[in-house]
Every structure is written in C-alpha cells, then in structure tokens.
Design an enzyme around this catalytic site. Structure first.
Site, PDB file in Angstrom:
ATOM      1  N   LEU A  90      48.000   4.721  40.644  1.00 17.61           N
ATOM      2  CA  LEU A  90      47.711   4.465  39.238  1.00 17.61           C
ATOM      3  C   LEU A  90      46.367   3.767  39.092  1.00 17.61           C
ATOM      4  O   LEU A  90      46.062   2.811  39.817  1.00 17.61           O
ATOM      5  CB  LEU A  90      48.817   3.596  38.627  1.00 17.61           C
ATOM      6  CG  LEU A  90      50.240   4.159  38.735  1.00 17.61           C
ATOM      7  CD1 LEU A  90      51.238   3.211  38.091  1.00 17.61           C
ATOM      8  CD2 LEU A  90      50.324   5.542  38.105  1.00 17.61           C
ATOM      9  N   CYS A  91      45.588   4.257  38.156  1.00 16.78           N
ATOM     10  CA  CYS A  91      44.265   3.688  37.900  1.00 16.78           C
ATOM     11  C   CYS A  91      44.394   2.556  36.882  1.00 16.78           C
ATOM     12  O   CYS A  91      44.406   2.782  35.671  1.00 16.78           O
ATOM     13  CB  CYS A  91      43.321   4.774  37.376  1.00 16.78           C
ATOM     14  SG  CYS A  91      41.655   4.161  37.027  1.00 16.78           S
ATOM     15  N   LEU A  92      44.499   1.332  37.389  1.00 22.53           N
ATOM     16  CA  LEU A  92      44.588   0.143  36.545  1.00 22.53           C
ATOM     17  C   LEU A  92      43.519  -0.848  36.985  1.00 22.53           C
ATOM     18  O   LEU A  92      43.019  -0.783  38.114  1.00 22.53           O
ATOM     19  CB  LEU A  92      45.978  -0.496  36.662  1.00 22.53           C
ATOM     20  CG  LEU A  92      47.183   0.425  36.416  1.00 22.53           C
ATOM     21  CD1 LEU A  92      48.483  -0.335  36.672  1.00 22.53           C
ATOM     22  CD2 LEU A  92      47.156   0.978  35.004  1.00 22.53           C
ATOM     23  N   THR A 125      45.053   6.651  31.136  1.00 18.34           N
ATOM     24  CA  THR A 125      44.295   6.377  32.344  1.00 18.34           C
ATOM     25  C   THR A 125      44.707   7.385  33.399  1.00 18.34           C
ATOM     26  O   THR A 125      45.667   8.148  33.200  1.00 18.34           O
ATOM     27  CB  THR A 125      44.546   4.940  32.852  1.00 18.34           C
ATOM     28  OG1 THR A 125      43.632   4.650  33.911  1.00 18.34           O
ATOM     29  CG2 THR A 125      45.959   4.774  33.356  1.00 18.34           C
TER      30      THR A 125
END
Length: 235
Positions: A90-92, A125
């Site tokens: 996940l792109c966080l 995202t």
C-alpha cells in the site's frame, strides 16, 4: 559486522514496540510479530463504530526492513475490505513507498494508527479501491468468517478467533430457535383449524397439507443455512 549491528538495532526496536503496544494498546488495533520472524508483524483492525467497517475485523501485515527504524515497512491488507487491494503493498506516507516522509521516531502504534486513519478516508492511492459503503458493509459482515480460515490469524490472535467462533455458535442457536418457533406456530395453527367445528373435512385436509409443506420448507432452509455456514468456516 555492520549488517549484524543493523539487524540487532531493528530487533531491539521492534521488541520495544511490542512491549509498548501491549502495555498501551491502540484503539481498534492489535498487532504482534511472528514468533519465527520479528521483522514480520500481523495486525488486526476492528471497524470503528458509525463507519462502513463497523462490525468487521481486518487482518493485515507489516514487513519491516533490516534497516528499521531508519527505513519504513511495507504495509499489506489480507482481509477483503473494499478500501485496499489484498496482499498488495500500500502506498501510504508511512509505508516504504515514501521513505522521504518517514520519521524514525514513529512506532508500530503510529504506523497502524495512520493506516486506520487513511482507511476511513476516501483519498485514492496506489493499492486503494473505490467501492460503495454498501459493499464495505457487506464485506465487514463476511470478514470474521474469512479470518477464521487464516492459520496465522488464529495463532497470533486466539482471543479474536474464539470470539468469532462464539458469535457463529450464537447465530446458529438463534436460527435453530427461530425455526423451531416457526414450526411450532404452524403446527398450533393447524391444530386450531382442525378443531374448529365450522370447517369441513376438505378444508382441514388442505390446512394440514399446507402446514406440512411449511414445516418441510422451514427445515430445508434451516439445514441449508447451517450447511453453508459450516462450509464457509471449514473452507
């Protein structure tokens, strides 16, 4: 020598984080490392009240680099949830997609609090999904039985697994009682009709046949429901 020192630093920091999260739990979140690998943590997020995730239990994992806390972890979601893709990095801002925004002072508690906060938003995202609140609620209702299929979930979070099993047992008992009451009411209604002197024999026979059909249908629906629930748990 340097690699060994870095690995020792990561291990010491993660042990400290584990003691901290046990002593001071984060709302809606639990986490624990694998007994065989402290660099891989698994977490459980409980859906907050008044959100589309209410009633759901969401299992995921954090994979820490050997350079932690100087580099951020990868974040994954395992349970279907409608917000994040499954088994996908996940792109966080708190994940390894953004090492430039990472703060070495952030702990596991900080990471999971930030992940939950982003989960409750609708900002897109890489690794996120766009689904309706209805879909999220449907997945929340299915999340508990889904998690029971996961061996790691059951081993690391035995209290949650037992709570889910108990909830399933209660639902089965409620279905049994509901079906029993329906059959009893149908039989009572049939007896009352047959005892009524104003009805002729044909009406009595028709009423009895209808009652028997309803009993058979009720039992069939109940048997199918219980079979489906048990099959879902076992698979």
């Amino acid at each position: 020598m340097s690699a060994k020192r870095v690995n020792t630093t990561a291990t010491a920091r993660l042990r400290q984080d584990y003691l901290r999260i046990r002593k001071d739990p984060v709302p809606y979140v639990k986490a624990a490392p694998l007994p065989s690998n402290i660099l891989e943590w698994h977490y459980v997020v409980t859906g907050p009240e008044n959100s589309p995730y209410e009633g759901g239990t969401y299992h995921g994992k954090l994979v820490f680099p050997r350079e932690f806390p100087f580099k951020p972890p990868s974040i994954y979601m395992i349970t279907p949830n409608g917000r994040f893709k499954l088994n996908t990095r996940l792109c966080l801002s708190i994940s390894d997609f953004h090492p430039d925004t990472w703060n070495p002072a952030w702990s596991v508690s900080t990471i999971l609090t930030g992940m939950l906060s982003f989960m409750l938003e609708k900002t897109p995202t890489l690794g996120s999904l766009e689904t309706s609140d209805y879909t999220k609620r449907q997945l929340a209702a299915q999340s508990n039985t889904f998690n029971l299929k996961d061996k790691i979930f059951c081993e690391l979070f035995p209290e949650d697994a037992e709570r889910i099993r108990e909830d399933i047992r209660k639902r089965e008992e409620e279905m049994i009682e509901s079906t029993r009451q329906a059959v009893q009411n149908t039989n009572q209604s049939s007896s009352n009709r047959n005892a009524n002197g104003g009805e002729d024999r044909n009406q009595g026979l028709i009423g009895s046949a209808i009652s028997n059909i309803l009993v058979i249908v009720g039992l069939a629906v109940f048997a199918y429901t219980v079979k489906y629930v048990l099959r879902t748990i076992v698979e």
